[in-house]
Design a protein around this motif. Structure first.
Motif, mmCIF file in Angstrom:
data_model
loop_
_atom_site.group_PDB
_atom_site.id
_atom_site.type_symbol
_atom_site.label_atom_id
_atom_site.label_comp_id
_atom_site.label_asym_id
_atom_site.label_seq_id
_atom_site.Cartn_x
_atom_site.Cartn_y
_atom_site.Cartn_z
ATOM 1 N N ALA A 197 0.825 -1.211 0.000
ATOM 2 C CA ALA A 197 0.000 0.000 0.000
ATOM 3 C C ALA A 197 0.859 1.260 0.000
ATOM 4 O O ALA A 197 1.782 1.395 0.802
ATOM 5 C CB ALA A 197 -0.928 -0.010 1.202
ATOM 6 N N VAL A 198 0.556 2.156 -0.888
ATOM 7 C CA VAL A 198 1.198 3.463 -0.930
ATOM 8 C C VAL A 198 0.350 4.406 -0.079
ATOM 9 O O VAL A 198 -0.860 4.499 -0.279
ATOM 10 C CB VAL A 198 1.256 3.987 -2.389
ATOM 11 N N PRO A 199 0.981 5.064 0.918
ATOM 12 C CA PRO A 199 0.186 5.951 1.771
ATOM 13 C C PRO A 199 -0.633 6.943 0.941
ATOM 14 O O PRO A 199 -0.088 7.586 0.041
ATOM 15 C CB PRO A 199 1.251 6.683 2.607
ATOM 16 N N ASP A 200 -1.941 7.007 1.218
ATOM 17 C CA ASP A 200 -2.814 7.964 0.531
ATOM 18 C C ASP A 200 -2.915 7.664 -0.978
ATOM 19 O O ASP A 200 -3.270 8.540 -1.767
ATOM 20 C CB ASP A 200 -2.255 9.383 0.766
ATOM 21 N N GLY A 201 -2.588 6.424 -1.348
ATOM 22 C CA GLY A 201 -2.530 6.103 -2.771
ATOM 23 C C GLY A 201 -3.837 6.324 -3.517
ATOM 24 O O GLY A 201 -3.834 6.666 -4.707
ATOM 25 N N ASP A 202 -4.965 6.138 -2.799
ATOM 26 C CA ASP A 202 -6.245 6.291 -3.494
ATOM 27 C C ASP A 202 -6.558 7.747 -3.842
ATOM 28 O O ASP A 202 -7.464 8.013 -4.632
ATOM 29 C CB ASP A 202 -7.393 5.659 -2.688
ATOM 30 N N ALA A 203 -5.764 8.669 -3.291
ATOM 31 C CA ALA A 203 -5.985 10.093 -3.603
ATOM 32 C C ALA A 203 -5.686 10.425 -5.058
ATOM 33 O O ALA A 203 -6.082 11.479 -5.553
ATOM 34 C CB ALA A 203 -5.116 10.971 -2.688
ATOM 35 N N VAL A 204 -4.999 9.531 -5.759
ATOM 36 C CA VAL A 204 -4.684 9.829 -7.162
ATOM 37 C C VAL A 204 -5.901 9.616 -8.068
ATOM 38 O O VAL A 204 -5.926 10.105 -9.205
ATOM 39 C CB VAL A 204 -3.489 8.980 -7.694
ATOM 40 N N ILE A 205 -6.892 8.879 -7.571
ATOM 41 C CA ILE A 205 -7.970 8.448 -8.463
ATOM 42 C C ILE A 205 -8.866 9.605 -8.944
ATOM 43 O O ILE A 205 -9.078 9.739 -10.151
ATOM 44 C CB ILE A 205 -8.770 7.301 -7.808
ATOM 45 N N PRO A 206 -9.374 10.471 -8.036
ATOM 46 C CA PRO A 206 -10.233 11.558 -8.559
ATOM 47 C C PRO A 206 -9.540 12.466 -9.577
ATOM 48 O O PRO A 206 -10.117 12.719 -10.650
ATOM 49 C CB PRO A 206 -10.672 12.307 -7.289
ATOM 50 N N PRO A 207 -8.313 12.945 -9.325
ATOM 51 C CA PRO A 207 -7.701 13.769 -10.377
ATOM 52 C C PRO A 207 -7.433 12.984 -11.658
ATOM 53 O O PRO A 207 -7.624 13.519 -12.763
ATOM 54 C CB PRO A 207 -6.397 14.280 -9.747
ATOM 55 N N LEU A 208 -7.033 11.717 -11.544
ATOM 56 C CA LEU A 208 -6.795 10.954 -12.776
ATOM 57 C C LEU A 208 -8.090 10.779 -13.564
ATOM 58 O O LEU A 208 -8.082 10.854 -14.794
ATOM 59 C CB LEU A 208 -6.150 9.597 -12.465
ATOM 60 N N ASN A 209 -9.200 10.579 -12.865
ATOM 61 C CA ASN A 209 -10.473 10.476 -13.585
ATOM 62 C C ASN A 209 -10.781 11.773 -14.341
ATOM 63 O O ASN A 209 -11.315 11.746 -15.451
ATOM 64 C CB ASN A 209 -11.607 10.125 -12.629
ATOM 65 N N ALA A 210 -10.433 12.905 -13.746
ATOM 66 C CA ALA A 210 -10.651 14.187 -14.432
ATOM 67 C C ALA A 210 -9.800 14.273 -15.695
ATOM 68 O O ALA A 210 -10.260 14.742 -16.742
ATOM 69 C CB ALA A 210 -10.328 15.344 -13.489
ATOM 70 N N TRP A 211 -8.561 13.800 -15.620
ATOM 71 C CA TRP A 211 -7.691 13.794 -16.810
ATOM 72 C C TRP A 211 -8.213 12.810 -17.859
ATOM 73 O O TRP A 211 -8.190 13.101 -19.047
ATOM 74 C CB TRP A 211 -6.250 13.451 -16.403
ATOM 75 N N ILE A 212 -8.681 11.658 -17.402
ATOM 76 C CA ILE A 212 -9.220 10.675 -18.349
ATOM 77 C C ILE A 212 -10.392 11.285 -19.119
ATOM 78 O O ILE A 212 -10.473 11.178 -20.347
ATOM 79 C CB ILE A 212 -9.656 9.382 -17.604
#
Ligand code: VGL
Ligand code: ZN
Length: 199
Positions: free
Chosen positions: A30-45
């Motif tokens: 597990a990367v600390p706070d790793g799930d925080a990347v998902i909302p911004p990546l969805n915006a880029w997608i």
């Protein structure tokens, strides 16, 4: 440096690095706070899809006896074993149906932090006339770092999406040092525009 946000244009590609369950909280590495990347990546997608621009997703895709695992003398707990739920992309990641998936480190004897290492990622980008890559995902200090450095070596302009990466930080500061190395190598940094996050 944080230049004004370029809207993605033809010649741009989005590279999502290893957004896989084992790197998220509760996962085996597990990367600390790793799930925080998902909302911004969805915006880029969404932004890339709206313009018909290519989206690539790399994934760690290890055999059960991979050399990077502790049992084999490697540094990591077993993670991202091909075909297991831990190796699946995060369910919250809104991968487009036309995403190009790049599997790496698929043989027992070799590790690969870079999405370019042992894959056809460079060719796949070139065949789509890509010049600039926008990179986010996990982890800043391993696979994001090495993917960005290899993108630059292959002649692409590379932008790190700063709010869409997180570090393992085995040593405190590893993530910051990785960002500095990427900058030194010629990468640029960008933040997701807040207005992209609204829809
Ligand atoms: C990664 C450690 C081991 C990564 C992959 O995706 O950054 N880190 N394998
Ligand atoms: Zn790995």
């Amino acid at each position: 440096m944080n230049a004004s946000v370029p809207e993605p244009v033809p010649g741009d590609a989005l590279i999502l690095v290893d957004v896989q369950n084992d790197f998220l909280p509760g996962g085996r590495l597990a990367v600390p706070d790793g799930d925080a990347v998902i909302p911004p990546l969805n915006a880029w997608i969404r932004r890339f899809r709206a313009r018909g621009l290519p989206v690539f997703a790399t994934r760690d895709w290890h055999p059960p006896d991979h050399c990077s695992f502790r049992e084999q003398g490697g540094p990591w707990p077993p993670h991202c074993v091909a075909g297991t739920p831990g190796a699946d992309f995060a369910p919250g990641l809104e991968l487009p149906p036309e995403v190009v998936v790049i599997s790496k480190a698929t043989t027992p004897e070799k590790d690969a932090y870079s999405g370019f290492e042992g894959t056809d990622l460079a060719e796949r980008l070139q065949e789509r006339s890509v010049r600039r890559v926008f990179v986010g995902g996990l982890a800043t200090d391993y696979c994001v770092l090495n993917t960005v450095l290899d993108a630059l070596k292959a002649g692409f302009e590379a932008w790190v999406i700063k709010d869409a990466v997180r570090a393992v930080d085995v040593q405190p500061g590893d993530g910051e040092r990785a960002l500095e190395r990427m900058r030194q190598a010629g990468a640029r940094e960008i933040s997701t525009p807040p207005e992209w996050m609204e829809s």
